[in-house]
Write a protein that holds these residues in place. Structure first.
Motif, PDB file in Angstrom:
ATOM      1  N   UNK A   1       0.856  -1.185   0.000  1.00  0.00           N
ATOM      2  CA  UNK A   1       0.000   0.000   0.000  1.00  0.00           C
ATOM      3  C   UNK A   1       0.891   1.234   0.000  1.00  0.00           C
ATOM      4  N   UNK A   2       0.732   2.063  -1.022  1.00  0.00           N
ATOM      5  CA  UNK A   2       1.535   3.280  -1.172  1.00  0.00           C
ATOM      6  C   UNK A   2       0.598   4.441  -1.532  1.00  0.00           C
ATOM      7  N   UNK A   3       0.668   5.513  -0.784  1.00  0.00           N
ATOM      8  CA  UNK A   3      -0.264   6.617  -1.005  1.00  0.00           C
ATOM      9  C   UNK A   3       0.224   7.636  -2.028  1.00  0.00           C
ATOM     10  N   UNK A   4       1.520   7.646  -2.328  1.00  0.00           N
ATOM     11  CA  UNK A   4       2.068   8.642  -3.248  1.00  0.00           C
ATOM     12  C   UNK A   4       2.114   8.088  -4.671  1.00  0.00           C
ATOM     13  N   UNK A   5       1.335   8.685  -5.556  1.00  0.00           N
ATOM     14  CA  UNK A   5       1.334   8.252  -6.951  1.00  0.00           C
ATOM     15  C   UNK A   5       2.725   8.384  -7.568  1.00  0.00           C
ATOM     16  N   UNK A   6       3.447   9.419  -7.185  1.00  0.00           N
ATOM     17  CA  UNK A   6       4.781   9.636  -7.736  1.00  0.00           C
ATOM     18  C   UNK A   6       5.693   8.460  -7.445  1.00  0.00           C
ATOM     19  N   UNK A   7       5.652   7.937  -6.226  1.00  0.00           N
ATOM     20  CA  UNK A   7       6.518   6.816  -5.854  1.00  0.00           C
ATOM     21  C   UNK A   7       6.167   5.585  -6.681  1.00  0.00           C
ATOM     22  N   UNK A   8       4.882   5.337  -6.865  1.00  0.00           N
ATOM     23  CA  UNK A   8       4.463   4.200  -7.691  1.00  0.00           C
ATOM     24  C   UNK A   8       4.978   4.356  -9.117  1.00  0.00           C
ATOM     25  N   UNK A   9       4.847   5.563  -9.667  1.00  0.00           N
ATOM     26  CA  UNK A   9       5.313   5.811 -11.037  1.00  0.00           C
ATOM     27  C   UNK A   9       6.817   5.611 -11.165  1.00  0.00           C
ATOM     28  N   UNK A  10       7.584   6.027 -10.161  1.00  0.00           N
ATOM     29  CA  UNK A  10       9.043   5.868 -10.222  1.00  0.00           C
ATOM     30  C   UNK A  10       9.431   4.395 -10.280  1.00  0.00           C
ATOM     31  N   UNK A  11       8.569   3.521  -9.743  1.00  0.00           N
ATOM     32  CA  UNK A  11       8.831   2.091  -9.805  1.00  0.00           C
ATOM     33  C   UNK A  11       8.306   1.461 -11.090  1.00  0.00           C
ATOM     34  N   UNK A  12       7.173   1.927 -11.560  1.00  0.00           N
ATOM     35  CA  UNK A  12       6.575   1.317 -12.750  1.00  0.00           C
ATOM     36  C   UNK A  12       7.369   1.600 -14.012  1.00  0.00           C
ATOM     37  N   UNK A  13       7.761   2.865 -14.184  1.00  0.00           N
ATOM     38  CA  UNK A  13       8.482   3.214 -15.412  1.00  0.00           C
ATOM     39  C   UNK A  13       9.512   4.310 -15.193  1.00  0.00           C
ATOM     40  N   UNK A  14      10.061   4.367 -13.986  1.00  0.00           N
ATOM     41  CA  UNK A  14      11.050   5.379 -13.665  1.00  0.00           C
ATOM     42  C   UNK A  14      12.357   4.773 -13.182  1.00  0.00           C
ATOM     43  N   UNK A  15      13.189   5.587 -12.557  1.00  0.00           N
ATOM     44  CA  UNK A  15      14.525   5.127 -12.159  1.00  0.00           C
ATOM     45  C   UNK A  15      14.543   3.992 -11.142  1.00  0.00           C
ATOM     46  N   UNK A  16      13.470   3.827 -10.356  1.00  0.00           N
ATOM     47  CA  UNK A  16      13.452   2.767  -9.343  1.00  0.00           C
ATOM     48  C   UNK A  16      13.005   1.416  -9.895  1.00  0.00           C
ATOM     49  N   UNK A  17      12.629   1.374 -11.164  1.00  0.00           N
ATOM     50  CA  UNK A  17      12.181   0.119 -11.769  1.00  0.00           C
ATOM     51  C   UNK A  17      13.278  -0.936 -11.762  1.00  0.00           C
ATOM     52  N   UNK A  18      14.530  -0.510 -11.792  1.00  0.00           N
ATOM     53  CA  UNK A  18      15.633  -1.471 -11.781  1.00  0.00           C
ATOM     54  C   UNK A  18      15.653  -2.274 -10.483  1.00  0.00           C
ATOM     55  N   UNK A  19      15.160  -1.677  -9.386  1.00  0.00           N
ATOM     56  CA  UNK A  19      15.142  -2.373  -8.101  1.00  0.00           C
ATOM     57  C   UNK A  19      13.914  -3.262  -7.930  1.00  0.00           C
ATOM     58  N   UNK A  20      12.800  -2.842  -8.486  1.00  0.00           N
ATOM     59  CA  UNK A  20      11.544  -3.517  -8.178  1.00  0.00           C
ATOM     60  C   UNK A  20      10.898  -4.210  -9.364  1.00  0.00           C
ATOM     61  N   UNK A  21      11.504  -4.118 -10.542  1.00  0.00           N
ATOM     62  CA  UNK A  21      10.878  -4.662 -11.746  1.00  0.00           C
ATOM     63  C   UNK A  21      10.503  -6.122 -11.627  1.00  0.00           C
ATOM     64  N   UNK A  22      11.423  -6.962 -11.167  1.00  0.00           N
ATOM     65  CA  UNK A  22      11.145  -8.391 -11.033  1.00  0.00           C
ATOM     66  C   UNK A  22      10.028  -8.644 -10.029  1.00  0.00           C
ATOM     67  N   UNK A  23      10.045  -7.884  -8.928  1.00  0.00           N
ATOM     68  CA  UNK A  23       9.022  -8.067  -7.897  1.00  0.00           C
ATOM     69  C   UNK A  23       7.646  -7.659  -8.409  1.00  0.00           C
ATOM     70  N   UNK A  24       7.589  -6.567  -9.159  1.00  0.00           N
ATOM     71  CA  UNK A  24       6.306  -6.103  -9.679  1.00  0.00           C
ATOM     72  C   UNK A  24       5.757  -7.054 -10.737  1.00  0.00           C
ATOM     73  N   UNK A  25       6.639  -7.778 -11.397  1.00  0.00           N
ATOM     74  CA  UNK A  25       6.199  -8.750 -12.405  1.00  0.00           C
ATOM     75  C   UNK A  25       5.757 -10.066 -11.776  1.00  0.00           C
ATOM     76  N   UNK A  26       6.039 -10.257 -10.499  1.00  0.00           N
ATOM     77  CA  UNK A  26       5.662 -11.484  -9.808  1.00  0.00           C
ATOM     78  C   UNK A  26       4.139 -11.524  -9.657  1.00  0.00           C
ATOM     79  N   UNK A  27       3.485 -12.619 -10.048  1.00  0.00           N
ATOM     80  CA  UNK A  27       2.018 -12.685  -9.951  1.00  0.00           C
ATOM     81  C   UNK A  27       1.490 -12.605  -8.525  1.00  0.00           C
TER      82      UNK A  27
END
Length: 228
Positions: free
Chosen positions: A96-122
């Motif tokens: 649960x994350x309340x900041x849209x900006x933080x979610x965006x940084x993970x989905x298609x921003x600089x933080x995707x390198x850290x969380x990409x595999x986790x976000x792709x996990x079903x």
């Protein structure tokens, strides 16, 4: 005349947004990424040890419960999520994350390198919501709740976050925990007062585990169990 020079370690702002809870900033400082909320340093990508230990402490406290479902409060730089998704013992992992900006940084921003595999996990689901609203309204229940939203119960990013660490806020966390479920709360420093609040909210087996740091007061994880 003075000799001009560059400051290689000066932080560089990558994105700055005004959200419903104030300003959030993503910046690069050397090789690390940092999240700043309302001018307060929140976290960076330099280590992640305490975030990983937060998740591990919750899993260990569950003993051998099969495929436990995990709720993580706060996406941050993604260390907690990435570590949880890398552990096959966890069942569903909801963040649960309340900041849209933080979610965006993970989905298609600089933080995707850290969380990409986790976000792709079903097993993984991201919910954009205020955590206190979520725990008071959702019909979902979890075996563990890990909170990594502020710098701790005594050092919140926004004033309204104080209520999450009150007896009423902890009652909401207990509401979404299954019997015998574990609440784990990260903090930059120990808080004996918060331990008392956890007990007053009905939690049992309240304890604090220290996480050694390079210098200064150790980080800690406050742990408690909802009664069966």
């Amino acid at each position: 005349m003075p000799i001009p020079y560059d400051i290689p370690d000066a932080p560089v702002v990558l994105d700055r947004r005004e959200g419903p809870y104030g300003e959030v900033v993503l910046r690069r400082h050397g090789e690390f990424l940092q999240i700043i909320a309302n001018g307060c340093f929140l976290m960076d990508t330099s280590d992640g040890r305490s975030e990983r230990l937060l998740v591990d402490a919750a899993l260990t406290a569950l003993d051998d419960r099969p495929s436990p479902d995990l709720l993580i409060g706060g996406l941050g730089v993604g260390f907690s999520l990435a570590h949880a998704a890398a552990e096959p013992r966890w069942g569903a992992v909801t963040v649960v994350e309340r900041e849209r900006a933080v979610i965006d940084w993970h989905l298609d921003g600089p933080l995707a390198a850290l969380s990409g595999d986790a976000l792709a996990d079903p097993r993984t689901k991201i919910v954009e919501a205020d955590l206190l609203d979520y725990v008071n309204e959702t019909c979902d229940t979890f075996d563990a709740v890990c909170l990594d939203i502020d710098n701790g119960p005594d050092w919140t990013v926004t004033e309204g976050n104080d209520s999450l660490y009150s007896a009423a806020g902890l009652t909401g966390c207990a509401r979404v925990l299954k019997p015998g479920g574990v609440l784990a709360v990260w903090s930059a420093r120990p808080s004996p007062e918060f331990e008392g609040t956890m007990r007053n909210a009905g939690f049992h087996q309240v304890r604090t585990e220290e996480i050694p740091v390079a210098r200064g007061v150790p980080d800690v994880v406050h742990l408690a169990v909802r009664p069966e």
